[in-house]
Design an enzyme around this catalytic site. Structure first.
Site, PDB file in Angstrom:
ATOM      1  N   ASP A 159       2.828   6.634  -1.871  1.00 40.49           N
ATOM      2  CA  ASP A 159       2.945   5.348  -2.550  1.00 40.49           C
ATOM      3  C   ASP A 159       1.903   5.312  -3.667  1.00 40.49           C
ATOM      4  O   ASP A 159       1.201   6.302  -3.891  1.00 40.49           O
ATOM      5  CB  ASP A 159       2.727   4.180  -1.570  1.00 40.49           C
ATOM      6  CG  ASP A 159       1.295   4.111  -1.042  1.00 40.49           C
ATOM      7  OD1 ASP A 159       0.462   4.972  -1.390  1.00 40.49           O
ATOM      8  OD2 ASP A 159       1.010   3.173  -0.271  1.00 40.49           O
ATOM      9  N   ASP A 168      -1.304   2.750  -4.921  1.00 44.35           N
ATOM     10  CA  ASP A 168      -2.103   1.615  -4.461  1.00 44.35           C
ATOM     11  C   ASP A 168      -2.979   1.077  -5.594  1.00 44.35           C
ATOM     12  O   ASP A 168      -3.604   1.847  -6.320  1.00 44.35           O
ATOM     13  CB  ASP A 168      -3.027   2.059  -3.309  1.00 44.35           C
ATOM     14  CG  ASP A 168      -2.286   2.810  -2.207  1.00 44.35           C
ATOM     15  OD1 ASP A 168      -1.647   2.160  -1.379  1.00 44.35           O
ATOM     16  OD2 ASP A 168      -2.362   4.064  -2.187  1.00 44.35           O
ATOM     17  N   ASP A 213       1.535  -0.603  -3.210  1.00 48.69           N
ATOM     18  CA  ASP A 213       0.689  -1.570  -2.505  1.00 48.69           C
ATOM     19  C   ASP A 213      -0.248  -2.233  -3.500  1.00 48.69           C
ATOM     20  O   ASP A 213      -0.915  -1.553  -4.285  1.00 48.69           O
ATOM     21  CB  ASP A 213      -0.178  -0.870  -1.432  1.00 48.69           C
ATOM     22  CG  ASP A 213       0.617  -0.511  -0.184  1.00 48.69           C
ATOM     23  OD1 ASP A 213       1.679  -1.121   0.050  1.00 48.69           O
ATOM     24  OD2 ASP A 213       0.158   0.378   0.560  1.00 48.69           O
TER      25      ASP A 213
END
Ligand code: 8DG
Ligand code: MN
Ligand code: MN
Length: 397
Positions: free
Chosen positions: A204, A206, A321
């Protein structure tokens, strides 16, 4: 074979936060094996064993060269009997029977596939396996009720299980910057997680957002999310308000109801044009010279020049995120969200066991002095903890 007298013996401190772990791992065969056993333990509700394997793998990641014989491991910390047996098997036979059996086990494979769905944890995966659901197809056919996160996870399964590249992370960073700047000019955005540690790919991307004026960040997340939604950049999002409370006396005293630490788990819809110039797009163009265009029935011309296969979606799903912190907690949030996960765990263990302090992503509390220790940089936090400063690129434990 290296004989005992010649063997290099390494000197490695026992907490991961006491040592530098760069990305150039010289023992990937061994660390992959131990990481797989750690993962299997974590998927089997054996967190203690999981941590033990993670610590053993992290020690090998910190070594300056490949391990060639068991004698080199003498005196190294965190290598328990089980890990040593696995290492010995690999060094002597080229493979570990336990690792190979685990890799091939139906249960492990099913747990990996099912927990590979965003929104699906071990408990859910275990319940499904008990109901004979081992694959995505079986899950789809079962008619199981999925929550919103799991639906999105299943829908974008392939995209979300394809590593995010640095170029894609940069493109997402630009979008996040535009979103944040249009709702709160003057806010600061920092990449955290694996990309801050210098990793070239991640599962992902962040980001940590703050504002130099305390309090200005309050209420920021919903505005950023609305902006992103209005621009069509979000396939899924769940914003959670952190239960952490703060007052003037210290960040942990719930004197005020003001909740200032928010996070957003999301799935971005990243348009391909945002990462144009990357290898992926170049390859696409190279492979489809204009004169072959009309011959390929499944290719269509778009905008006169650009060609794409019909039905080829021009975007990809990426997990992102977002975390918002007040500037007074920024250094703690930065340290707490940069990782690696083991490095963070070791920092908190060091703080608690060696220094009688409690470290979180919000604050550092000294139990002996009964007070919070302030910090405005990661360097200050390491100093409070009596540790040499370790830069992000060497926190890859
Ligand atoms: P990757 O995505 O490249 O695979 O690796 P990563 O960036 O290191 O892992 P991550 O899962 O994205 O997590 C990034 C950091 O955030 C890691 O140090 C752990 C930390 N973290 C969570 N969840 C939480 C949480 O709920 N609270 C706090 N304080 N930290 C968290 O992942
Ligand atoms: Mn990450
Ligand atoms: Mn993350």
């Amino acid at each position: 074979q290296v004989n005992e007298a010649e063997a290099v013996v390494f000197n490695i401190p026992s907490y991961a936060c006491q040592r530098r772990t760069a990305l150039d791992n010289h023992n990937t065969v061994l660390t992959d094996a131990l990481s797989l056993l750690a993962e299997n333990a974590e998927l089997s509700d054996e967190d203690g064993r999981g941590v033990a394997f993670r610590r053993a793998a992290a020690v090998l990641k910190a070594l300056p060269e490949p391990v060639t014989g068991m004698t080199q491991l003498r005196g190294l910390p965190c290598l328990g009997g089980h890990s040593l047996r696995v290492i010995k098997d690999i060094l002597e036979d080229g493979a570990s029977g336990e690792v190979e059996l685990t890799k091939e086990s139906e249960r492990f494979k099913a747990l990996k596939v099912l927990t590979g769905i965003f929104g699906v944890g071990v408990k859910t995966a275990e319940r499904w396996i008990r109901e004979q659901i081992h694959s995505l197809q079986q899950l789809q056919d079962s008619g199981q009720t999925l929550n919103r996160a799991q639906q999105a996870g299943l829908e974008h399964y392939d995209d979300l299980n394809q590593p995010v590249t640095k170029a894609e992370a940069d493109a997402i960073g630009e979008i996040v910057r535009e979103a944040v700047m249009s709702v709160l000019p003057g806010a600061q955005i920092t990449v955290i997680g694996g990309f801050r540690r210098g990793k070239l790919t991640g599962h992902d991307v962040d980001f940590l957002v703050t504002h130099p004026e305390e309090g200005r960040e309050v209420g920021l997340m919903p505005k950023v999310v609305s902006w992103l939604e209005s621009q069509g950049f979000l396939l899924y999002q769940k914003t959670t308000r952190n239960s952490y409370l703060e007052s003037k006396d210290g960040p942990a005293r719930p004197a005020s109801n003001m909740d200032r630490f928010e996070r957003c788990f999301s799935i971005f819809k990243l348009p391909e044009e945002e990462t144009r110039g990357t290898k992926q797009t170049e390859t696409l163009t190279e492979n489809t010279p204009e004169d072959t265009c009309s011959l390929a029935a499944n290719w269509q011309v778009k905008g006169g020049e650009q060609m794409k296969p019909a039905g080829h979606k021009a975007w990809r799903a990426v997990r992102v995120d977002l975390v918002v912190s007040p500037i007074s907690q920024f250094a703690f949030a930065l340290l707490g969200w940069t990782g690696s996960k083991l490095f963070e765990r070791e920092l908190r263990r060091w703080a608690g066991h060696e220094k009688a302090m409690s470290l979180s992503s919000h604050a550092l509390y000294d139990n002996k002095q009964s007070r919070y220790l302030r910090a405005t940089s990661e360097e200050e936090i390491f100093a409070h903890l009596g540790l040499d400063y370790i830069p992000p690129s060497e926190r890859n434990a």
